[in-house]
Motif scaffolding. Structure first.
Motif, short mmCIF file in Angstrom:
data_model
loop_
_atom_site.label_atom_id
_atom_site.label_comp_id
_atom_site.label_asym_id
_atom_site.label_seq_id
_atom_site.Cartn_x
_atom_site.Cartn_y
_atom_site.Cartn_z
N VAL A 196 -15.30 23.32 12.77
CA VAL A 196 -14.75 24.67 12.57
C VAL A 196 -13.30 24.77 13.04
CG1 VAL A 196 -17.00 25.80 12.73
CG2 VAL A 196 -15.60 25.54 14.79
N GLY A 197 -12.85 23.78 13.76
CA GLY A 197 -11.51 23.81 14.32
C GLY A 197 -11.55 24.32 15.75
N LEU A 198 -10.69 23.75 16.58
CA LEU A 198 -10.74 24.02 18.02
C LEU A 198 -10.49 25.49 18.34
CD1 LEU A 198 -11.01 22.70 20.83
CD2 LEU A 198 -8.57 22.14 20.71
N GLU A 199 -9.48 26.08 17.70
CA GLU A 199 -9.16 27.48 18.03
C GLU A 199 -10.26 28.43 17.61
OE1 GLU A 199 -5.26 29.05 17.06
OE2 GLU A 199 -4.43 27.02 17.27
N VAL A 200 -10.79 28.19 16.42
CA VAL A 200 -11.89 29.04 15.93
C VAL A 200 -13.10 28.90 16.86
CG1 VAL A 200 -13.54 29.41 14.04
CG2 VAL A 200 -11.12 28.96 13.53
N ALA A 201 -13.39 27.67 17.24
CA ALA A 201 -14.54 27.43 18.13
C ALA A 201 -14.35 28.16 19.46
CB ALA A 201 -14.72 25.93 18.37
N ALA A 202 -13.15 28.04 20.02
CA ALA A 202 -12.89 28.69 21.31
C ALA A 202 -13.07 30.20 21.20
CB ALA A 202 -11.48 28.34 21.78
N ARG A 203 -12.55 30.78 20.09
CA ARG A 203 -12.65 32.22 19.91
C ARG A 203 -14.10 32.64 19.70
NH1 ARG A 203 -10.41 33.34 14.99
NH2 ARG A 203 -8.62 32.12 15.73
N MET A 204 -14.83 31.83 18.93
CA MET A 204 -16.24 32.12 18.63
C MET A 204 -17.07 32.25 19.91
SD MET A 204 -18.51 29.69 16.13
CE MET A 204 -17.30 29.53 14.84
N VAL A 205 -16.87 31.30 20.81
CA VAL A 205 -17.64 31.28 22.05
C VAL A 205 -17.19 32.42 22.96
CG1 VAL A 205 -18.20 29.92 24.10
CG2 VAL A 205 -18.00 28.78 21.88
N ARG A 206 -15.87 32.63 23.02
CA ARG A 206 -15.32 33.68 23.89
C ARG A 206 -15.76 35.06 23.42
NH1 ARG A 206 -10.17 31.94 23.58
NH2 ARG A 206 -9.72 33.44 21.92
N ASP A 207 -15.68 35.28 22.10
CA ASP A 207 -16.07 36.58 21.55
C ASP A 207 -17.55 36.88 21.78
OD1 ASP A 207 -13.48 36.84 20.77
OD2 ASP A 207 -13.85 36.61 18.60
N ALA A 208 -18.35 35.79 21.88
CA ALA A 208 -19.79 35.99 22.10
C ALA A 208 -20.10 36.23 23.57
CB ALA A 208 -20.55 34.75 21.61
N GLY A 209 -19.08 36.11 24.42
CA GLY A 209 -19.30 36.34 25.85
C GLY A 209 -19.99 35.18 26.55
N LEU A 210 -19.92 34.00 25.94
CA LEU A 210 -20.57 32.83 26.55
C LEU A 210 -19.56 31.98 27.31
CD1 LEU A 210 -22.78 31.58 23.54
CD2 LEU A 210 -23.56 32.86 25.57
N ARG A 211 -20.02 31.34 28.36
CA ARG A 211 -19.24 30.28 28.99
C ARG A 211 -19.50 28.97 28.23
NH1 ARG A 211 -21.69 33.04 32.86
NH2 ARG A 211 -23.40 31.52 33.05
N VAL A 212 -18.55 28.04 28.36
CA VAL A 212 -18.80 26.68 27.86
C VAL A 212 -19.10 25.82 29.08
CG1 VAL A 212 -17.89 24.69 26.61
CG2 VAL A 212 -17.30 27.03 25.87
N SER A 213 -20.36 25.44 29.22
CA SER A 213 -20.76 24.74 30.45
C SER A 213 -20.26 23.31 30.50
CB SER A 213 -22.29 24.76 30.61
OG SER A 213 -22.93 24.34 29.43
N SER A 214 -20.12 22.68 29.33
CA SER A 214 -19.55 21.33 29.31
C SER A 214 -19.12 20.99 27.90
CB SER A 214 -20.55 20.27 29.80
OG SER A 214 -21.53 20.02 28.80
N LEU A 215 -18.22 20.02 27.81
CA LEU A 215 -17.88 19.44 26.52
C LEU A 215 -18.44 18.02 26.50
CD1 LEU A 215 -16.36 19.55 23.78
CD2 LEU A 215 -14.36 18.62 24.98
N CYS A 216 -19.23 17.74 25.47
CA CYS A 216 -19.77 16.40 25.27
C CYS A 216 -19.06 15.80 24.06
CB CYS A 216 -21.26 16.44 24.99
SG CYS A 216 -22.26 16.96 26.42
N ARG A 217 -18.47 14.70 24.15
CA ARG A 217 -18.45 13.87 25.32
C ARG A 217 -17.27 12.94 25.22
NH1 ARG A 217 -23.60 10.46 22.96
NH2 ARG A 217 -22.43 9.95 21.12
N GLY A 218 -16.77 12.60 26.41
CA GLY A 218 -15.79 11.55 26.51
C GLY A 218 -16.46 10.29 27.01
N GLY A 219 -15.64 9.33 27.38
CA GLY A 219 -16.17 8.10 27.93
C GLY A 219 -16.10 6.94 26.97
#
Lengths: 291, 291
Positions: B64-87
Motif C-alpha cells: 500500500v506504500g509506507l505513507e498510506v500504511a502509516a496513516r492507515m494505522v494512525r487513523d485507526a488509533g492503533l500502535r505499531v508494536s513491531s515491524l517484521c522483519r530485518g536481519g
C-alpha cells in the motif's frame, strides 16, 4: 546437500572401505538405522561390512530372546556399543523397567544404557517439574547400574522433542544431572543430531570428559522431513560440522565406538547393505579422520 | 489439547472479550497470524475486536506504500508494536536492507525492528562463524538505529531453525550480543515458541530486563505440523506454560504490547474474525492475568 541425497543416490566421494579396513574398527551400526533388518540380519550386515560393533534395541533383542541375542553378537565377534533404550522418566513408575533394561545390557555384555528422558505428560505444562523427575529417576537407578557395571547415558535431545520425548534439551543440562553421580556410573550420550546447534557445545563436550558414554552420529537436513521422529539425515547430507564435534569428543578422551543412528524413511526404504556401504564411506570421509 | 484444536473448533472456556474491554489494551495482532488479510483488513479487524496494537510486516506495508500504511494505522488509533522483519545477517551484504527497514519502522511510528538472525549459507557448516556475523551486523546497525529511535530486537529462534533461518538459538545467546550495546538501542524479542524449552529461560528473561523489545506469543503443539515454518499453535492448544513466561516478562519490567504471531495453515484457512475471536479469548485466559 539436500534431503533427497539418500544412500541409494549419494555421490561416492571416497571408495567404500572394505572389511578388515582398520578405519572401521570403532564404527558401530545402531540397528534402528536398518530398521527393516532383524537382529540376525543386522549382525550379519555389520560383519559383512567390516564393522566392529553394533548398537542394539531392546525390542528386536526380545524377539529372539536375550540369551540368543547375546550369543549371536558374541559369536559374530562384535561389541555391543549401547543398548537402546531406557529412560522415559517423566510419567508413570519408570524404575522397574529401567532395572530390567540394566539387566539386559549386562547380559549382552554392553556397558552403556541410553536414557531417553521422556516428554511432558499429557496436559502437563510444567517442564521444570518434568526435568526434576528425570534427575530423581537417574539417582534412583545408580545403585543397580553400579551393581551391574552398566553406565547410565543421559541423552539430551534436540528441543524439537522437548514436549513429547526428551525434556533434557542440552548437553549442559544433562551434565548438570550426571555430575551429581560418579563418572563411572552416570554419563551422557552425545548425539550430533541433538546437540550440534547448542551454544558452547564444544566446551560442554570438554566438560563431559570421561562421562561420554556414547557418541552417536547422523546429520541435520533441510528441509526437515515432515515426521520429526524420522527427520535424521545420512552423515554428510546436512549441516552438521562432524569434524569439529568429533575432534572435541576425541579430545575429551572418548575411546569408545561411534554409532550411526539414522531414523529416516528414505534410509529405511533402501536395502540395508546399500545403507551400510554409504555410511561406511561417509564415516571414513567425515568422522574417522577426526577421532 | 491437540493439533486439531484449531480456532474454528476450539472450546470457548471464557466469553469472547468485547471491544472496549481494558484487558485487550496491550494485545497486538501480528498480521502474519491472519496472513490472508491485507493490511487494511487487518487494521479493521484489530479495531473491530478491540485490540490496541498491530505488528506489521514489510511486504504488506510496501503493497500500500509506507505513507498510506502509516496513516492507515494512525487513523485507526492503533500502535505499531513491531515491524517484521530485518536481519538475515549471515550471508550477502545485509546492512543496506536493514537500514531501509529501520527507516520504515520510524516512518510507521514503531520503535521495534524484529531481527531474524538468518541461517547457515548453503554448504556452510560453520555455525560459530555465522553467529559471529550476526553480532557484527547488529553492531554495524547501532548508529542508524539510535538515530532513528528504533530498537533492534534480536530474536533467538528455536533450534529447529538453526540451520536455515536463525543461528541464534537461545535467549542467553541473544543477550550476549545485545549486552555489547546500550539497552535503549539493542534488545531481544521474547517469542514463547522459540524459547519455552530453554533451560533457565526464566532467569534469562530476568536478565533481559529493560532489553525486552517485544513479547510474542504462540504455542508449541504436538504432533508438530509437517511444515516447520507453519508449525505454530494457537495459544492454549499446546505445551507452553504462558503463566510462568508472562509473569517473568512482566517482572522484568516489560510494559509493551503482547503480539500474537501464529504461522499455521489451519489458522490461516479460518476466517480472520474467527481467529481474532479465538485469540482474544485465549489471551484473556492464558496470558493477560499474568501481565
Amino acid at each position: 546437500m539436500s534431503a533427497r541425497d539418500v544412500p541409494t543416490n549419494a555421490p561416492a566421494r571416497v571408495p567404500t572401505p572394505q572389511p578388515g579396513d582398520p578405519r572401521l574398527a570403532r564404527l558401530s551400526l545402531n540397528q534402528r538405522t536398518t530398521a527393516n533388518w532383524s537382529l540376525r540380519e543386522a549382525v550379519a550386515g555389520c560383519v559383512a561390512a567390516g564393522l566392529g560393533s553394533i548398537g542394539v534395541w531392546r525390542e528386536p533383542v526380545a524377539e529372539v530372546g536375550l540369551e540368543v541375542a547375546a550369543r549371536m553378537v558374541r559369536d559374530a565377534g562384535l561389541r555391543v556399543s549401547s543398548l537402546c533404550r531406557g529412560g522415559f522418566f517423566t510419567s508413570g513408575d519408570p524404575i522397574g523397567d529401567n532395572i530390567t533394561a540394566l539387566d539386559e545390557a549386562a547380559a549382552l555384555g554392553c556397558d552403556a544404557l541410553v536414557l531417553v528422558p521422556g516428554g511432558l505428560p499429557s496436559g502437563d505444562r510444567d517442564l521444570a517439574g518434568a526435568r526434576r523427575r528425570v534427575a530423581d529417576a537417574v539417582a534412583a537407578l545408580v545403585p543397580h547400574a553400579r551393581e551391574r557395571g552398566v553406565r547410565l547415558g543421559i541423552e539430551p535431545m534436540h528441543p524439537i522433542f522437548a514436549a513429547d520425548r526428551g525434556v533434557i534439551s542440552t548437553l549442559a543440562q544433562a551434565l548438570d544431572i550426571a555430575e551429581q553421580h560418579p563418572p563411572d556410573v552416570v554419563g551422557v550420550v552425545v548425539d550430533t543430531f541433538h546437540v550440534w546447534w547448542e551454544p558452547g557445545v564444544l566446551e560442554q563436550i570438554a566438560r563431559a570428559g570421561q562421562r561420554i558414554v556414547g557418541y552417536q552420529i547422523c546429520d541435520w537436513i533441510t528441509p526437515l522431513p515432515a515426521d520429526t521422529l524420522l527427520s535424521r539425515g545420512m552423515v554428510g547430507d546436512g549441516h552438521i560440522d562432524f569434524a569439529a564435534l568429533t575432534r572435541a569428543v576425541s579430545a575429551a578422551g572418548y575411546r569408545g565406538d561411534v554409532e550411526v543412528e539414522i531414523f529416516n524413511a528414505d534410509v529405511w526404504a533402501a536395502p540395508g547393505s546399500d545403507v551400510l556401504a554409504t555410511l561406511t564411506r561417509r564415516y571414513v570421509e567425515f568422522v574417522e579422520p577426526h577421532l
